[in-house]
Design an enzyme around this catalytic site. Structure first.
Site, PDB file in Angstrom:
ATOM      1  N   ASN A 111      33.417  41.272  43.407  1.00 48.16           N
ATOM      2  CA  ASN A 111      34.107  42.326  42.665  1.00 48.16           C
ATOM      3  C   ASN A 111      34.213  41.889  41.211  1.00 48.16           C
ATOM      4  O   ASN A 111      34.269  40.700  40.910  1.00 48.16           O
ATOM      5  CB  ASN A 111      35.514  42.547  43.224  1.00 48.16           C
ATOM      6  CG  ASN A 111      36.260  43.642  42.471  1.00 48.16           C
ATOM      7  OD1 ASN A 111      35.731  44.741  42.268  1.00 48.16           O
ATOM      8  ND2 ASN A 111      37.480  43.357  42.050  1.00 48.16           N
ATOM      9  N   HIS A 113      36.670  42.321  37.879  1.00 47.76           N
ATOM     10  CA  HIS A 113      38.030  42.728  37.518  1.00 47.76           C
ATOM     11  C   HIS A 113      38.194  42.621  36.005  1.00 47.76           C
ATOM     12  O   HIS A 113      37.769  41.621  35.412  1.00 47.76           O
ATOM     13  CB  HIS A 113      39.045  41.814  38.228  1.00 47.76           C
ATOM     14  CG  HIS A 113      40.461  42.196  37.971  1.00 47.76           C
ATOM     15  ND1 HIS A 113      41.067  43.265  38.595  1.00 47.76           N
ATOM     16  CD2 HIS A 113      41.402  41.651  37.148  1.00 47.76           C
ATOM     17  CE1 HIS A 113      42.316  43.367  38.164  1.00 47.76           C
ATOM     18  NE2 HIS A 113      42.543  42.400  37.290  1.00 47.76           N
ATOM     19  N   SER A 145      36.515  39.032  35.097  1.00 43.63           N
ATOM     20  CA  SER A 145      36.307  38.014  36.124  1.00 43.63           C
ATOM     21  C   SER A 145      35.480  38.594  37.264  1.00 43.63           C
ATOM     22  O   SER A 145      35.782  39.682  37.758  1.00 43.63           O
ATOM     23  CB  SER A 145      37.652  37.541  36.704  1.00 43.63           C
ATOM     24  OG  SER A 145      38.526  37.091  35.700  1.00 43.63           O
ATOM     25  N   ASP A 154      42.226  40.623  44.535  1.00 45.57           N
ATOM     26  CA  ASP A 154      41.925  39.770  43.380  1.00 45.57           C
ATOM     27  C   ASP A 154      42.299  38.298  43.574  1.00 45.57           C
ATOM     28  O   ASP A 154      42.620  37.599  42.608  1.00 45.57           O
ATOM     29  CB  ASP A 154      42.647  40.309  42.122  1.00 45.57           C
ATOM     30  CG  ASP A 154      42.306  41.764  41.838  1.00 45.57           C
ATOM     31  OD1 ASP A 154      41.150  42.156  42.082  1.00 45.57           O
ATOM     32  OD2 ASP A 154      43.199  42.503  41.388  1.00 45.57           O
TER      33      ASP A 154
END
Length: 200
Positions: A111, A113, A145, A154
Site C-alpha cells: 500500500n 500512504h 510510505s 498502516d
C-alpha cells in the site's frame, strides 16, 4: 530463459494516478511484472476506466454485494486465485482488506500512504485528512510510505519512503499535490525493490 512476469492485481477506488504511474514504469523499465487485474469497490472510477483502455480486466467487488464479510472475503480470494495473482498493489483503495486476504497474501500486498509512517497513519488517516494533520502538527517535512499490508491500518513493514518539504503557507491541498508527485516516484521504485527480493 527469461523469468516469468509476476502477476499483479491493483486495487483502486479513485482516479488511479498511482496505478497509472506503476503501469508506465513497468513498461518503461521492463520490470518482470504484469498488471492483469484491477479490482475496485466502485464500478465507475478513473482507475477502472484506465484499466479498460489498457486491456486490463476489471472487477467491481464490494461488501454490499455479499451477505457478510466472510462471503465477501471468499469471493475476493476466489477472483485473485482465478487470475493467478501473486502480488497485490493498493493504489487509493478506500476499504480495509479482509483479514482472510491479508493472511493468504502475506508479504505480497503493498500500500502507499501519503505520510511518513508511523506518523499520521491508522484509521481515518486518508486523503486530505492526512495533510491537514501534518500541517496542524507543525511538521517540517512530509512524504509518502510504501508498506506491506497486514491486519492493522498502516502498521506493516515499511518498504520505501520518500520525503518532501512542508513549505511556509502550505495548505492541505498544496501539500497533497507535492506528496502525490512523491507517491508517483516511489511506488514504482518500491515495486522494483520487491521484485528484486523475489529473485534473490
Amino acid at each position: 530463459m527469461s523469468n516469468p512476469k509476476r502477476r499483479l492485481a491493483v486495487f483502486c477506488s479513485g482516479t488511479g494516478s498511482n496505478f497509472m504511474a506503476v503501469h508506465k514504469a513497468i513498461a518503461e523499465r521492463r520490470l518482470q511484472a504484469e498488471i492483469v487485474l484491477c479490482i475496485s469497490n466502485r464500478s465507475q472510477c478513473g482507475a477502472m476506466e484506465f484499466a479498460r483502455r489498457k486491456g486490463i480486466d476489471t472487477l467491481h467487488i464490494s461488501e454490499k454485494q455479499f451477505n457478510g464479510q466472510e462471503e465477501f472475503a471468499r469471493a475476493m480470494i476466489q477472483a485473485l486465485e482465478a487470475y493467478g495473482i501473486e502480488t497485490i498493489l493498493l493504489a487509493g483503495y478506500m476499504r480495509k482488506i479482509p483479514a482472510e486476504v491479508t493472511v493468504a497474501y502475506r508479504g505480497n500486498i503493498l500500500n502507499i500512504h501519503p505520510a511518513l509512517l508511523p506518523k499520521f497513519g491508522g484509521e481515518g488517516m486518508y486523503g486530505i485528512h492526512v495533510h491537514t494533520a501534518v500541517l496542524a502538527a507543525g511538521e517540517q517535512q512530509s512524504g509518502a510510505s510504501v508498506h506491506f499490508v497486514d491486519e492493522e491500518y498502516d502498521r506493516g513493514e515499511i518498504l520505501l519512503q520518500g520525503t518532501v518539504p512542508v513549505m511556509e503557507g502550505d495548505t492541505p491541498e498544496t501539500l497533497a499535490a507535492r506528496v502525490l508527485e512523491c507517491e508517483h516516484r516511489i511506488y514504482p521504485e518500491a515495486l522494483e525493490k520487491l521484485l528484486l527480493r523475489f529473485r534473490q
